[in-house]
Write an enzyme that holds these catalytic residues in place. Structure first.
Site, PDB file in Angstrom:
ATOM      1  N   SER A  48       0.842  -1.193   0.000  1.00 58.76           N
ATOM      2  CA  SER A  48       0.000   0.000   0.000  1.00 58.76           C
ATOM      3  C   SER A  48       0.885   1.254   0.000  1.00 58.76           C
ATOM      4  O   SER A  48       1.714   1.403  -0.893  1.00 58.76           O
ATOM      5  CB  SER A  48      -0.938  -0.065   1.211  1.00 58.76           C
ATOM      6  OG  SER A  48      -1.997   0.813   1.023  1.00 58.76           O
ATOM      7  N   ASP A  62      -9.229  -5.000  -5.484  1.00 54.90           N
ATOM      8  CA  ASP A  62      -8.792  -3.945  -4.560  1.00 54.90           C
ATOM      9  C   ASP A  62      -9.486  -2.633  -4.913  1.00 54.90           C
ATOM     10  O   ASP A  62      -9.313  -2.099  -6.005  1.00 54.90           O
ATOM     11  CB  ASP A  62      -7.266  -3.795  -4.671  1.00 54.90           C
ATOM     12  CG  ASP A  62      -6.667  -2.991  -3.539  1.00 54.90           C
ATOM     13  OD1 ASP A  62      -7.419  -2.230  -2.898  1.00 54.90           O
ATOM     14  OD2 ASP A  62      -5.456  -3.126  -3.301  1.00 54.90           O
ATOM     15  N   HIS A  98      -7.936  -5.167  -0.658  1.00 51.62           N
ATOM     16  CA  HIS A  98      -6.727  -4.505  -0.163  1.00 51.62           C
ATOM     17  C   HIS A  98      -6.146  -5.309   0.999  1.00 51.62           C
ATOM     18  O   HIS A  98      -5.975  -4.799   2.107  1.00 51.62           O
ATOM     19  CB  HIS A  98      -7.060  -3.072   0.257  1.00 51.62           C
ATOM     20  CG  HIS A  98      -5.866  -2.179   0.314  1.00 51.62           C
ATOM     21  ND1 HIS A  98      -5.005  -2.017  -0.740  1.00 51.62           N
ATOM     22  CD2 HIS A  98      -5.348  -1.417   1.315  1.00 51.62           C
ATOM     23  CE1 HIS A  98      -4.034  -1.198  -0.406  1.00 51.62           C
ATOM     24  NE2 HIS A  98      -4.205  -0.825   0.844  1.00 51.62           N
TER      25      HIS A  98
END
Ligand code: BMA
Length: 769
Positions: free
Chosen positions: A293, A388, A417
């Site tokens: 991320s 995601d 995610h």
């Protein structure tokens, strides 16, 4: 490892994942009709939606769905599914991801399912423009930051240390005096130089545990925080900051490229590498960076700006392609310009011409532009999910596409995610493999993959002499027989320890040097044996008049110093084996062979098991101390005929010391005895190699002077065909004693038919890329 993963789960995606960990009785699945979720633009994707409770389709269930290009789904409907299922169709004319989101409402609760189908993602290009002075801006920032000393601190965290790893909280100056970076440093206890891994964090404000696991595998790890505060405080401090002063930090000073919040974050990554270089036992060669991320973004940043990084693994990298939403397409987290009221106004303006300061500043903080700086010397592993909705795969794949260096992409379609365990394991294994890769491990990988196709033909002293010729350039008995060089060539270094000019078989060492390198250059594999003279008696390797020889060269022994000199001479020669670019060439090194026989001074009856082990370690440790990373160590006793695990283990140097095992197997007696013994041994060795992750080979073999012209096809090949060997090495062809094919004779013809015409046997041309 599990602990790390759980930790990540908890902090990164707590809300969504609680549901994942606990499981739901109601499950919404959205399935595409291509197993890999891939489509070409213009093709149709057929989705099947199913809502199940306790595994069975739920009747009359109310759902909402949204369908269309991700983040821009234009079809939104609410329907009731009579039998719990629904079929829907979609397509895309442009490359991108077409996403179907479904929310089922059951007993007052919402349950989500989704599928993002990829349409020609290999053609995706990011919208991000690279400012002309992008690199200059960052190199200047780095130079400025480096004017401040690191001035590091280091505090041992005894409760986190293990027997293999020391764990510290460290800190060092970042971009100016007093701006600091904190992190958890893990260093292998065993003294030595190690590759390093920098771990950069996902978004949030939290403490860090450090990566003890990777460190336990022989890698220095440094996990840093980004907020300039210690990373070992109580959770409450981070919660207060995260909800207070640091809330929404990713939008702080978005309109000022010098003061942007991520400016000091990025500098912190580079200074972390400075710290690793200056204050840890880093080997100066292999360094990796990884994170997910926001950490994926920082991974691209560090790899792009810092050429000390040799491998990098961004996972669902955020902060990529901010401006894509100005074109009406998915942009990376934090979706800076997604809901902006000005977007409508800008709709028809070219992205390059927009003059908004937040937009122009965003280009200095876009993962895409850092990815553009990644070069050929850096290897990447990219992973993300098609579902995601935080980091849309549109931005992740477009970023991957513009990277010029070597790269791999490993999508895990069904992940949102978060990670799947398999993805985590593959990622961890990839990093370790890259960080611990050496010329020798690369050779092992090559041998492993070649072995899938069959086994290689090898010949000792092949390019020097044969039957009826000697030292003629380019000549080889194998080549004269089959029209190609053997894939493997064996070379002998006996005599190098004396400083001699020629080896014990009168081959000049300069010639060995040149022919060995020539064979590597033409794509071949090389192996080296060494029959050093008897250091105690002064006789040959075959002088077995004393059983004190091994003892005499071990530490404290009367010949220990002499043998040190011998090893140094051997090492000097090995060190000279470099290609034109100065890189050491890969070598299968096979010392102390046939040690279960008693015809060499290191043989079965000439030393005890522990003396033999000490002898092996003495040589290997000495070579390691000289820094060789190109030697693939091979352990090869002689044909035994009745191996038991117990007996084999008595002199086996150990899994961490050996990569290839094998045997020297000659037919001296009857054919039946030979066949029986070879099968018995290869059955044992195959199992051993499999259980211990080793390569297997017939390290030497032959039938002296080949009295039976059908021996290769009738006796040798059928046995070898049954086992997963990497190669077989026939011993040398010289006038008095030959083991390889003799061109123009019946045994040569037999060799050609048996091996050259076989699909499972490889010569040089078969193993070239
Ligand atoms: C042996 C024989 C010897 C030779 C030695 C080292 O097996 O071939 O003649 O000196 O290998 O190459």
């Amino acid at each position: 490892m599990k602990r790390l993963l759980t930790f990540f789960f908890c902090v990164a995606t707590a809300v969504m994942l609680q549901a994942q960990i606990r499981g739901n009785s109601v499950v919404v699945t959205v399935e595409p009709d291509h197993a890999d979720w891939r489509y070409n633009t213009g093709e149709k994707v057929n989705f099947t939606v199913e809502v199940r409770q306790e595994g069975t389709l739920l009747k009359n269930v109310a759902i909402d769905y949204a369908m269309g290009p991700e983040m821009y789904q234009d079809i939104r409907k609410s329907v009731t599914l009579k039998d719990g299922s629904l079929k829907l169709q979609g397509t895309m004319a442009k490359p991108g991801f077409y996403r179907l989101d479904v929310t089922a409402h059951v007993n007052g609760k919402d349950y989500r399912g989704a599928c993002g189908a990829a349409f020609s993602p290999e053609k995706l290009q990011p919208s991000t423009v690279m400012p002309q002075d992008f690199e200059q801006f960052w190199q200047k920032s780095i130079a400025e930051a480096r004017k401040t000393d690191l001035n590091p601190t280091k505090r041992l965290l005894p409760e986190r240390c293990t027997k293999d790893v020391n764990v510290y909280e460290v800190s060092f100056n970042n971009e100016r005096w007093g701006s600091r970076t904190y992190g958890i440093l893990c260093v292998p206890v065993r003294e030595g130089k190690y590759p390093a891994l920098l771990r950069v964090p996902g978004a949030g404000v939290r403490p860090y545990g450090g990566d003890v696991y990777t460190a336990s595998q022989g890698v220095i790890t440094l996990e840093i925080g980004i907020h300039g505060i210690p990373v070992t405080m109580e959770q409450g401090v981070y919660d207060n900051l995260g909800n207070g002063a640091l809330q929404g930090y990713w939008e702080f000073n978005m309109d000022n490229r010098e003061k942007h919040y991520y400016h000091h974050v990025i500098m912190g990554c580079i200074r972390a590498m400075d710290y690793i270089e200056q204050y840890t036992p880093w080997d100066g060669q292999k360094a990796g960076v990884t994170g997910s991320s926001q950490g994926g973004f920082l991974t691209l940043v560090t790899a792009g700006l810092d050429k000390r990084i040799t491998c990098y693994a961004p996972v669902h990298a955020a902060l990529c392609d901010h401006t894509n939403s100005l074109k009406g397409a998915a942009c990376g987290w934090p979706h800076y310009f997604y809901e902006n009221a000005k977007i409508k106004k800008w709709k028809n303006v070219k992205i390059e011409e927009l003059d908004d300061t937040k937009i122009t500043t965003s280009r200095y903080y876009d993962g895409v532009n850092f990815a553009r700086l990644i070069d050929e010397g850096q290897k990447g592993w990219f992973s993300f999910g098609y579902n995601d909705d935080v980091v849309p795969p549109t931005s992740a794949w477009a970023t991957y596409n513009i990277v010029k260096g070597p790269k791999e992409i490993k999508p895990y379609q069904a992940t949102w995610h978060f990670w799947h365990q398999e993805q985590w394991d593959t990622w961890e294994a990839w990093l370790l493999k890259e960080l611990k890769q050496t010329t020798a491990t690369q050779l092992a990988d090559r041998l492993t993959s070649l072995q899938q196709k069959g086994y290689m033909a090898g010949h000792q002293d092949d390019p020097f002499y044969g039957i009826g010729w000697a030292y003629e350039d380019g000549k080889s008995d194998v080549k004269l027989t089959v029209g190609d060089y053997p894939a493997v060539m064996g070379f002998e270094l006996g005599g190098i320890e004396m400083g001699d000019e020629k080896n014990l078989d009168s081959v000049p060492f300069t010639r060995i040097h040149d022919e060995l390198l020539a064979h590597v250059k033409r794509g071949g594999v090389v192996t080296i044996s060494w029959h050093p003279r008897n250091p105690l008696t002064g006789g040959t390797a075959w002088d077995v008049t004393s059983n004190k020889v091994v003892k005499s060269i071990l530490p404290g022994g009367v010949k220990a110093d002499l043998f040190k000199v011998w090893m140094a001479r051997l090492a000097d020669f090995l060190e000279s084996l470099k290609d034109e670019t100065g890189q050491p060439v890969p070598i299968i090194f096979r010392p102390w062979h046939e040690n279960n026989g008693s015809w060499f001074w290191w043989g079965q009856k000439l030393c005890s098991d522990s003396e033999f082990m000490a002898l092996w370690n003495l040589l290997q440790d000495e070579m390691n101390a000289r820094g060789f990373s190109n030697l693939l160590w091979s352990y090869s006793p002689n044909l035994d005929g009745g191996w038991t695990l117990e007996r084999f283990m008595q002199r086996y140097p150990g899994n961490d010391r050996v990569t290839l095992i094998g045997e020297d197997a000659y037919q001296w007696g009857s054919e039946q005895d030979f066949i029986k013994a070879v099968n018995s041994d290869l059955t044992f060795l195959t199992q051993f190699a499999k259980n211990n992750g080793k390569l297997l080979a017939m390290t030497e073999c032959g039938f002296k002077n080949i009295p039976d012209a059908t021996w290769f096809s009738r006796v040798l090949k059928p046995q070898m065909d049954k086992y997963p060997i990497s190669y077989f090495l026939l011993w040398r062809n010289y006038e008095k004693e030959w083991f390889g094919p003799v061109p123009g004779t019946p045994c040569g013809d037999d060799y050609r038919k048996a091996f050259k015409e076989a699909k499972n046997v490889m010569f040089l041309n078969d193993i070239k890329h």
